[in-house]
Design an enzyme around this catalytic site. Structure first.
Site, PDB file in Angstrom:
ATOM      1  N   GLY A 234       0.719  -1.229   0.106  1.00 44.09           N
ATOM      2  CA  GLY A 234      -0.066  -0.032   0.060  1.00 44.09           C
ATOM      3  C   GLY A 234       0.861   1.220  -0.031  1.00 44.09           C
ATOM      4  O   GLY A 234       1.944   1.153  -0.307  1.00 44.09           O
ATOM      5  N   ASN A 235       0.321   2.337   0.278  1.00 46.45           N
ATOM      6  CA  ASN A 235       0.974   3.622   0.589  1.00 46.45           C
ATOM      7  C   ASN A 235       0.529   4.568   1.553  1.00 46.45           C
ATOM      8  O   ASN A 235      -0.500   4.085   1.973  1.00 46.45           O
ATOM      9  CB  ASN A 235       1.179   4.508  -0.930  1.00 46.45           C
ATOM     10  CG  ASN A 235      -0.368   4.594  -1.662  1.00 46.45           C
ATOM     11  OD1 ASN A 235      -0.915   5.270  -0.831  1.00 46.45           O
ATOM     12  ND2 ASN A 235      -0.386   4.040  -2.403  1.00 46.45           N
ATOM     13  N   HIS A 236       0.953   5.612   1.795  1.00 42.86           N
ATOM     14  CA  HIS A 236       0.583   6.433   2.900  1.00 42.86           C
ATOM     15  C   HIS A 236      -0.387   7.537   2.673  1.00 42.86           C
ATOM     16  O   HIS A 236      -0.893   8.204   3.595  1.00 42.86           O
ATOM     17  CB  HIS A 236       1.776   7.507   3.306  1.00 42.86           C
ATOM     18  CG  HIS A 236       2.965   6.717   3.898  1.00 42.86           C
ATOM     19  ND1 HIS A 236       2.746   6.074   4.730  1.00 42.86           N
ATOM     20  CD2 HIS A 236       4.009   6.569   3.149  1.00 42.86           C
ATOM     21  CE1 HIS A 236       3.947   5.297   5.128  1.00 42.86           C
ATOM     22  NE2 HIS A 236       5.028   5.758   4.017  1.00 42.86           N
TER      23      HIS A 236
END
Ligand code: PMT
Length: 424
Positions: A234-236
């Protein structure tokens, strides 16, 4: 409304005007005061006097029965305007009800009797005052006054509800001693309180509905690409930027479809349909259910470029010191939107860490976008998770750089720009 230093004298004048408006919200406001025939009409002299003292221009219109309760000479002296009650005056000159209604910034019906209220909400139009009301385009305030049993009668309650459903502001009757000698709810609100209602209305920022009739599609948040049932890539992204865009569009009248990857954010608005997805492929599939029917599409999601080739059915057990996960390219949703673009105004985001403008420019062209919103992780307060962002808009060969702002303000800047490019 407040301008920066660079605009010099003009800035000072507009700041001064803004201050005056803040301190005197009724200054120069045009108020039509409709008076209907109830004993509470005796308070209307004070209302007219109070409004005039606040700087408003007041025109009084009486229903035929109100003439029995007030002095036209007193009201015209206080308002400095003739008091009207008939379609034609004594000289046979027509009192143009449409002109009076369109002149007004607000119409106040005080006192509003049960009879006048009923006619107002059901289309009765047998006197000048009702014709003025029915021609109004401005905000209407209704201050009812009647005996307590009339006020609590179901028909009055229903008529008040209907008036509210028309968007009128009700200034409720107060509790106290009534002309009948009974005690209960039905007293006309005091003139100074009626004035306070008007002041707070004119102080409220006006809603701009410049996206009414437009359908907007927005992608937001991260995507999660599953490795196994417990892990993902995923990412932020928090979704804040996309949700701010959705709120902004809806508050300006658009119908919004917000397709968001996993987020803790919630948005409940009658104009926003929120669709929750997890992976890039799910986002892609939802986007193309709506894309053809929208006029504006904005891709603010941080979509994972790659996903594991194989998703394990069971949790992967720890074994070797190193582990390889083979990744395959995800669909580029925005690229596909650009290829399938017809009438849509298509907006992409670029999140960069170096060669920002060059990279954003290249995405603008490659993905066939009308506008790209560049944000750089090198700018403090910009990008992921923050409540703020700092953006540069690139469209054709035009570039506009903005200061660091809240994401809500950034969303406003983006839609303001889009509107300059949309066919009206
Ligand atoms: O959610 P927040 O915490 O508020 O953070 C906001 C944000 C930083 C995520 C947002 O402002 C932002 O920059 N979004 C785009 C992030 C990104 O993925 O940028 P990119 O340069 O990698 O992608 C370019 C564009 O292509 C983006 O519009 C992206 O949505 C789109 N894209 C990218 C890859 C892909 N497979 N499909 C896409 O549609």
């Amino acid at each position: 409304m407040f301008l920066g230093n660079s605009s010099g004298l003009y800035s000072k004048i507009s700041n001064f005007v803004a201050l005056i408006l803040l301190l005197m919200p009724l200054a120069d406001k045009k108020i039509v005061l409709i008076v209907s025939g109830g004993i509470a009409a005796y308070k209307i002299n004070y209302l007219v006097r109070g409004l005039v003292k606040k700087g408003s221009e007041v025109r009084v219109v009486l229903t035929p029965s109100a003439r029995n309760f007030v002095s036209e000479l007193t009201l015209s002296t206080l308002s400095k305007n003739p008091v009207l009650s008939e379609f034609y005056d004594a000289q046979g000159v027509w009192n143009n009800h449409v002109e009076i209604a369109l002149w007004a910034d607000a119409i106040v019906v005080a006192p509003c009797t049960a009879n006048t209220l009923s006619k107002m909400v059901h289309g009765g139009c047998d006197n000048l005052a009702l014709a003025v009301y029915m021609s109004a385009k401005c905000q209407v305030f209704i201050a009812p006054a009647m005996d307590l049993d009339m006020y609590s009668h179901p028909s009055t309650a229903q008529n008040i509800e209907i008036a509210e459903s028309y968007g009128h502001s009700i200034i409720p009757a107060q509790y106290g001693e009534l002309a009948s000698g009974l005690i209960g709810q039905g007293r006309l609100e005091e003139p100074e309180k009626i004035i306070e209602h008007l002041e707070s209305f004119f102080l409220r920022p006006r809603l701009v509905m410049d996206l009414a009739g437009k359908k907007v599609l927005i992608t937001a948040g991260p995507t999660y690409e599953a490795i196994d049932p417990v892990r993902f890539i995923g990412n932020h992204s928090s979704g804040k930027m996309g949700f701010a865009l959705a709120r902004q569009a809806a508050s300006r009248g658009a119908q919004v479809v917000l397709i968001s990857g996993p987020t803790v954010l919630e948005l409940e608005h009658p104009h926003v349909k929120v669709i929750s997805v997890s992976s890039a492929r799910e986002m892609q599939s939802e986007v193309f259910k709506y894309y053809d029917s929208v006029q504006i599409a904005i891709a603010s999601a941080a979509v994972a470029d790659y996903a594991p080739k194989v998703v394990a059915d069971e949790k992967i057990k720890k074994s070797e010191d190193t582990m390889l996960i083979e990744l395959v390219k995800n669909p580029d949703i925005l690229m596909e939107m650009g290829q399938k673009k017809k009438e849509q105004f298509l907006v992409g985001f670029a999140l960069e860490t170096q060669d920002e403008v060059k990279n954003a420019q290249s995405k603008l062209v490659r993905k066939n976008l009308d506008l790209i919103v560049l944000n750089s992780l090198r700018d403090q307060g910009a990008g992921f998770k923050e409540d703020t962002n700092k953006i540069r808009l690139l469209s054709g060969d035009k570039q506009i750089e903005f200061d660091l702002k809240s994401k809500d303000e950034v969303a406003k800047d983006i839609f303001d720009f889009i509107l300059t490019r949309l066919p009206s």
